[in-house]
Design a protein around this motif. Structure first.
Motif, PDB file in Angstrom:
ATOM      1  N   ARG A  88      12.526 -59.820 -38.749  1.00 29.15           N
ATOM      2  CA  ARG A  88      13.545 -59.647 -37.711  1.00 29.15           C
ATOM      3  C   ARG A  88      13.352 -60.631 -36.568  1.00 29.15           C
ATOM      4  O   ARG A  88      14.318 -61.143 -36.001  1.00 29.15           O
ATOM      5  N   LEU A  89      12.089 -60.908 -36.217  1.00 28.17           N
ATOM      6  CA  LEU A  89      11.830 -61.904 -35.169  1.00 28.17           C
ATOM      7  C   LEU A  89      12.237 -63.298 -35.625  1.00 28.17           C
ATOM      8  O   LEU A  89      12.716 -64.104 -34.826  1.00 28.17           O
ATOM      9  N   VAL A  91      14.739 -63.981 -37.579  1.00 28.56           N
ATOM     10  CA  VAL A  91      16.201 -64.029 -37.439  1.00 28.56           C
ATOM     11  C   VAL A  91      16.575 -64.244 -35.975  1.00 28.56           C
ATOM     12  O   VAL A  91      17.450 -65.055 -35.650  1.00 28.56           O
ATOM     13  N   GLU A  92      15.902 -63.547 -35.069  1.00 24.15           N
ATOM     14  CA  GLU A  92      16.198 -63.675 -33.637  1.00 24.15           C
ATOM     15  C   GLU A  92      15.816 -65.060 -33.111  1.00 24.15           C
ATOM     16  O   GLU A  92      16.438 -65.570 -32.189  1.00 24.15           O
ATOM     17  N   ALA A  93      14.802 -65.680 -33.719  1.00 23.29           N
ATOM     18  CA  ALA A  93      14.365 -67.003 -33.268  1.00 23.29           C
ATOM     19  C   ALA A  93      15.400 -68.071 -33.588  1.00 23.29           C
ATOM     20  O   ALA A  93      15.425 -69.124 -32.943  1.00 23.29           O
ATOM     21  N   GLN A  94      16.279 -67.821 -34.554  1.00 21.83           N
ATOM     22  CA  GLN A  94      17.304 -68.797 -34.937  1.00 21.83           C
ATOM     23  C   GLN A  94      18.528 -68.739 -34.035  1.00 21.83           C
ATOM     24  O   GLN A  94      19.347 -69.646 -34.043  1.00 21.83           O
ATOM     25  N   LYS A  95      18.663 -67.681 -33.251  1.00 20.48           N
ATOM     26  CA  LYS A  95      19.837 -67.518 -32.383  1.00 20.48           C
ATOM     27  C   LYS A  95      19.772 -68.476 -31.205  1.00 20.48           C
ATOM     28  O   LYS A  95      18.708 -68.863 -30.749  1.00 20.48           O
ATOM     29  N   GLN A  96      20.964 -68.847 -30.718  1.00 29.21           N
ATOM     30  CA  GLN A  96      21.065 -69.659 -29.512  1.00 29.21           C
ATOM     31  C   GLN A  96      21.973 -68.934 -28.534  1.00 29.21           C
ATOM     32  O   GLN A  96      23.095 -68.642 -28.883  1.00 29.21           O
ATOM     33  N   PRO A  97      21.592 -68.605 -27.354  1.00 32.55           N
ATOM     34  CA  PRO A  97      20.267 -68.759 -26.777  1.00 32.55           C
ATOM     35  C   PRO A  97      19.302 -67.726 -27.358  1.00 32.55           C
ATOM     36  O   PRO A  97      19.698 -66.618 -27.699  1.00 32.55           O
ATOM     37  N   GLN A  98      18.070 -68.114 -27.424  1.00 33.36           N
ATOM     38  CA  GLN A  98      17.050 -67.265 -28.017  1.00 33.36           C
ATOM     39  C   GLN A  98      16.691 -66.140 -27.041  1.00 33.36           C
ATOM     40  O   GLN A  98      16.452 -66.395 -25.870  1.00 33.36           O
ATOM     41  N   LYS A 119       1.086 -63.178 -31.677  1.00 34.50           N
ATOM     42  CA  LYS A 119       0.908 -64.262 -32.648  1.00 34.50           C
ATOM     43  C   LYS A 119       2.054 -64.284 -33.649  1.00 34.50           C
ATOM     44  O   LYS A 119       2.572 -65.353 -33.994  1.00 34.50           O
ATOM     45  N   THR A 120       2.484 -63.127 -34.091  1.00 33.91           N
ATOM     46  CA  THR A 120       3.615 -63.051 -35.018  1.00 33.91           C
ATOM     47  C   THR A 120       4.869 -63.623 -34.377  1.00 33.91           C
ATOM     48  O   THR A 120       5.603 -64.399 -34.999  1.00 33.91           O
ATOM     49  N   ALA A 121       5.111 -63.262 -33.124  1.00 37.58           N
ATOM     50  CA  ALA A 121       6.301 -63.757 -32.422  1.00 37.58           C
ATOM     51  C   ALA A 121       6.235 -65.270 -32.246  1.00 37.58           C
ATOM     52  O   ALA A 121       7.231 -65.973 -32.444  1.00 37.58           O
ATOM     53  N   LYS A 122       5.088 -65.794 -31.878  1.00 35.56           N
ATOM     54  CA  LYS A 122       4.946 -67.239 -31.679  1.00 35.56           C
ATOM     55  C   LYS A 122       5.040 -68.000 -33.006  1.00 35.56           C
ATOM     56  O   LYS A 122       5.586 -69.095 -33.054  1.00 35.56           O
ATOM     57  N   ASP A 123       4.502 -67.410 -34.074  1.00 31.18           N
ATOM     58  CA  ASP A 123       4.519 -68.084 -35.379  1.00 31.18           C
ATOM     59  C   ASP A 123       5.931 -68.257 -35.928  1.00 31.18           C
ATOM     60  O   ASP A 123       6.213 -69.240 -36.610  1.00 31.18           O
ATOM     61  N   VAL A 124       6.811 -67.305 -35.647  1.00 33.12           N
ATOM     62  CA  VAL A 124       8.176 -67.415 -36.173  1.00 33.12           C
ATOM     63  C   VAL A 124       9.068 -68.243 -35.266  1.00 33.12           C
ATOM     64  O   VAL A 124      10.208 -68.531 -35.611  1.00 33.12           O
ATOM     65  N   GLY A 125       8.573 -68.626 -34.078  1.00 34.49           N
ATOM     66  CA  GLY A 125       9.342 -69.526 -33.224  1.00 34.49           C
ATOM     67  C   GLY A 125       9.938 -68.920 -31.971  1.00 34.49           C
ATOM     68  O   GLY A 125      10.790 -69.531 -31.335  1.00 34.49           O
TER      69      GLY A 125
END
Length: 137
Positions: A88-89, A91-98, A119-125
């Motif tokens: 899910r993170l 998918v959210e990392a691909q949105k603009q604005p994030q 770490k999980t949040a940072k790894d997915v972007g």
């Protein structure tokens, strides 16, 4: 108010003692003379100009991840497991604005659990990860 020590009239003097005023003014003058050179910047930098035509209205609705003492995860108050959280993170990392991810954790939650979520949040972007606290009273 100053009184005369010896004189014919014995009444109050009409003259003002300016010595304390001059002392204060000299101290202020010295302070300003010392601090004035410190106010100017020695390194001149040309700052960039704004390049955006429009400013974005908002960064979207923030995502709140709650971590309990036992390690349970909640996505905006809905229970979630770590593997689903990662997808899910992403998918959210691909949105603009994030959107920003805010992490709320119990005071007694182990740091390892919180570090894994960050770490999980940072790894997915995810670019913006914050922590929610309560202010001291």
């Amino acid at each position: 108010m100053a009184f005369s020590s010896g004189g014919d009239s014995g009444g109050p003097m009409a003259e003002i003692n300016v010595t304390p005023l001059v002392d204060v003014m000299l101290v202020l003058l010295i302070i300003f003379m010392v601090t004035a050179p410190l106010m100017s910047h020695k390194v001149q930098v040309t700052l960039p100009q704004e390049a955006l035509k429009e400013k974005p209205d908002s960064q979207g609705i923030p995502i709140t991840l709650a971590v309990t003492e036992s390690g349970d995860l909640y996505w905006n108050d809905d229970p979630i497991i770590l593997s689903v959280l990662e997808s899910r993170l992403a998918v959210e990392a691909q949105k603009q604005p994030q959107p920003q991810v805010n992490i709320r954790a119990d005071k007694t939650t182990k740091y390892r659990t919180i570090a894994n979520v960050v770490k999980t949040a940072k790894d997915v972007g995810i670019a913006k990860v914050g922590f929610v606290t309560t202010p001291e009273r």
